[in-house]
Write a protein that holds these residues in place. Structure first.
Motif, PDB file in Angstrom:
ATOM      1  N   GLU A 349     -28.689  82.013 -18.753  1.00 21.78           N
ATOM      2  CA  GLU A 349     -27.725  81.048 -19.297  1.00 21.78           C
ATOM      3  C   GLU A 349     -28.332  79.705 -19.682  1.00 21.78           C
ATOM      4  O   GLU A 349     -27.716  78.944 -20.432  1.00 21.78           O
ATOM      5  N   TYR A 350     -29.525  79.408 -19.166  1.00 16.41           N
ATOM      6  CA  TYR A 350     -30.118  78.096 -19.438  1.00 16.41           C
ATOM      7  C   TYR A 350     -31.501  78.188 -20.080  1.00 16.41           C
ATOM      8  O   TYR A 350     -32.141  77.159 -20.317  1.00 16.41           O
ATOM      9  N   GLU A 384     -25.449  71.955 -12.572  1.00 19.79           N
ATOM     10  CA  GLU A 384     -24.345  72.644 -13.248  1.00 19.79           C
ATOM     11  C   GLU A 384     -24.059  74.004 -12.596  1.00 19.79           C
ATOM     12  O   GLU A 384     -22.900  74.408 -12.466  1.00 19.79           O
ATOM     13  N   ILE A 385     -25.108  74.704 -12.193  1.00 14.37           N
ATOM     14  CA  ILE A 385     -24.927  75.997 -11.517  1.00 14.37           C
ATOM     15  C   ILE A 385     -24.154  75.793 -10.216  1.00 14.37           C
ATOM     16  O   ILE A 385     -23.259  76.572  -9.882  1.00 14.37           O
ATOM     17  N   ARG A 387     -21.999  73.428  -9.601  1.00 14.85           N
ATOM     18  CA  ARG A 387     -20.608  73.110  -9.945  1.00 14.85           C
ATOM     19  C   ARG A 387     -19.843  74.350 -10.394  1.00 14.85           C
ATOM     20  O   ARG A 387     -18.688  74.558 -10.030  1.00 14.85           O
ATOM     21  N   ARG A 388     -20.509  75.218 -11.161  1.00 15.69           N
ATOM     22  CA  ARG A 388     -19.823  76.387 -11.741  1.00 15.69           C
ATOM     23  C   ARG A 388     -19.729  77.588 -10.799  1.00 15.69           C
ATOM     24  O   ARG A 388     -18.775  78.355 -10.857  1.00 15.69           O
ATOM     25  N   TYR A 389     -20.753  77.769  -9.954  1.00 14.09           N
ATOM     26  CA  TYR A 389     -20.865  79.036  -9.222  1.00 14.09           C
ATOM     27  C   TYR A 389     -20.802  78.927  -7.699  1.00 14.09           C
ATOM     28  O   TYR A 389     -20.830  79.943  -7.009  1.00 14.09           O
ATOM     29  N   GLN A 390     -20.737  77.710  -7.170  1.00 17.35           N
ATOM     30  CA  GLN A 390     -20.801  77.568  -5.710  1.00 17.35           C
ATOM     31  C   GLN A 390     -19.687  78.351  -5.024  1.00 17.35           C
ATOM     32  O   GLN A 390     -18.541  78.363  -5.487  1.00 17.35           O
TER      33      GLN A 390
END
Length: 484
Positions: A349-350, A384-385, A387-390
């Protein structure tokens, strides 16, 4: 008498190849692509500059199997730069270097003391020569789930229990940057009449950077395998084998020639030559910048929260005697993701490719080619990971090392009569092959070890999380070979 320092501005293999290129020699020898003319697609892909020096051994270029001119001079320069009595250019990767180191020291039936969290190349060497491991099981950091270094007391105990062992082998540093008390271990080995061998695949920079953990040669080790292609800047598959003054270089050369190619790649050798010169002349400033970048990244990642980029604060004077400050190792389990999951998300994704992820950690390998703006991108992506996936971390496995029960020597088990059975039915059986996540290539199971339910649980968990499993004959890793 004081040793005369050699001129590290020289790069004899590189210079000889430049002379050859200028001569415009007509090639009636191998390789068959004839400086790229016979394979234009290859020449277009790799570049004419590259394929024009992909040549065979000849008198002006020396011979890796028995060097007498430019390769010999290049090896003398490497030995001088690394503080070794002698050095060998290796074109089969550090796997070849490690195996030559072990095969030079051990024969069938000899005991060798080592940690169990070694790279597969070490145990492969035991399969080849028939030596028997006496394992020092490493302490594990329960919070991070990683293996630590070899404790002095454990090494002393192993030496006392195996006085007939011929050598002690040390991983230094580990993939995560953990260093053992190498000087103390070298001294213990020598006092017991044993050699000390060091798998220093990840420690090239120890020889050139300031305020680094001690290098194998500086600690007085007898042999060290050094991956120049990792932090040293040379091409993939190029490596070095360093030896101390009490090792016979002629014998080591004979051992190397048992397994290493007789068609040494001049692309790889010239890359070692040029990279050694670069490190000798500029290594101190190069690695100072790498450490600065790693320290900055650790600070920024820890400020994100949830992650733990660990460093020198772990040092305890024994099992973590020192820490490699260039290693950006990051614990991910507290955000509810296995390291391998973060590894996959970063790439998919990055567009960020890191070195590896295991069940609890990731490693971003920093070296001379990195720039601060790329680190900023990594830090932003990790934030960001999170924030999105925790998610809730409960239920995640924490430990990547399981103490093995060794039933047979690696060689006996590897060559024994065997049968293939479904993985779930193998509990209690003795494994006859390897199972590992790659990277880092540390076996979960090695030939001769008893298969337990705990080990099977770990293998299934690693597969589910997306680890790249390698080793078994069965490519799908649904079956495993065990002793009959």
């Amino acid at each position: 008498m004081e040793k005369i320092k050699l001129d590290q501005n020289k790069a004899p293999i590189y210079e000889a190849l430049q002379r050859l290129r200028e001569m415009r020699v007509v090639p009636f020898d191998v390789p068959g692509h004839k400086r790229g003319r016979g394979n234009p697609e290859l020449a277009a892909f790799l570049g004419e500059q590259c394929v024009s020096i992909d040549v065979n051994s000849m008198k002006p270029l020396d011979n890796l199997c028995h060097p007498v001119s430019v390769i010999r001079e290049a090896e003398l320069l490497v030995a001088d730069a690394f503080g070794a009595a002698h050095a060998f250019l290796m074109v089969g990767g550090t796997t070849s270097s490690v195996q030559s180191m072990v095969l030079s020291s051990c024969k069938r039936g000899d005991k060798i003391i080592m940690p169990r969290n070694v790279h597969r190349s070490v145990i492969n060497a035991l399969v080849l020569c028939g030596a028997v491991p006496a394992y020092v099981n490493p302490e594990v950091d329960r919070r991070l789930g990683i293996s630590l270094g070899m404790q002095r007391e454990q090494v002393a105990k192993a030496i006392a229990e195996n006085p007939d062992a011929v050598a002690v082998l040390v991983n230094n540093p580990t993939y995560y940057g953990i260093c053992s008390d190498l000087k103390a271990i070298v001294n213990m080995a020598h006092e017991a009449g044993m050699l000390c061998l060091v798998d220093e695949a990840h420690g090239t920079h120890f020889y050139f950077g300031e305020n680094m953990p001690i290098s194998a040669m500086a600690a007085g080790a007898d042999m060290a395998s050094v991956s120049m292609h990792k932090s040293g800047g040379s091409l993939t598959q190029s490596s070095l084998l360093l030896i101390g003054e009490h090792i016979n270089p002629g014998h080591v050369r004979q051992i190397i020639n048992l397994t290493q190619t007789t068609s040494g790649s001049y692309l790889l050798m010239s890359s070692l030559d040029i990279s050694r010169r670069n490190l000798a002349l500029r290594g101190k400033e190069v690695f100072a910048k790498v450490v600065e970048m790693a320290d900055y990244a650790r600070e920024e990642i820890n400020a994100v929260g949830g992650y733990y980029a660990f460093g020198r604060e772990l040092i305890n004077g024994n099992s973590i005697f020192d820490f490699d400050p260039t290693k950006l190792s990051i614990h991910t389990r507290n955000i509810g993701l296995a390291g391998i999951e973060v590894y996959d998300i970063l790439r998919d994704e990055y567009d960020i490719q890191i070195e590896f992820g295991d069940i609890g950690n990731i490693l971003a390998y920093l070296s001379m080619g990195d720039r601060p703006q790329e680190l900023e991108r990594l830090v932003s992506a990790l934030a960001e990971i999170r924030r999105r996936y925790q998610k809730d971390p409960s239920g995640l496995l924490s430990q990547e090392y399981i103490d093995p029960e060794v039933v047979a020597s690696p060689q006996d088990a590897f060559y024994a009569e065997k049968k293939s059975i479904p993985l779930p039915e193998s509990v209690g059986c003795v494994c006859s092959e390897f199972v590992m996540c790659y990277p880092p290539g540390i076996p979960i199971l090695a030939p001769g070890e008893r298969i337990t339910q705990e080990i099977l649980n770990f293998i299934e968990y690693a597969k589910v999380k997306g680890c790249s499993m390698t080793g078994p004959e069965d490519p799908d890793i649904l079956r495993i070979n065990v002793l009959v």
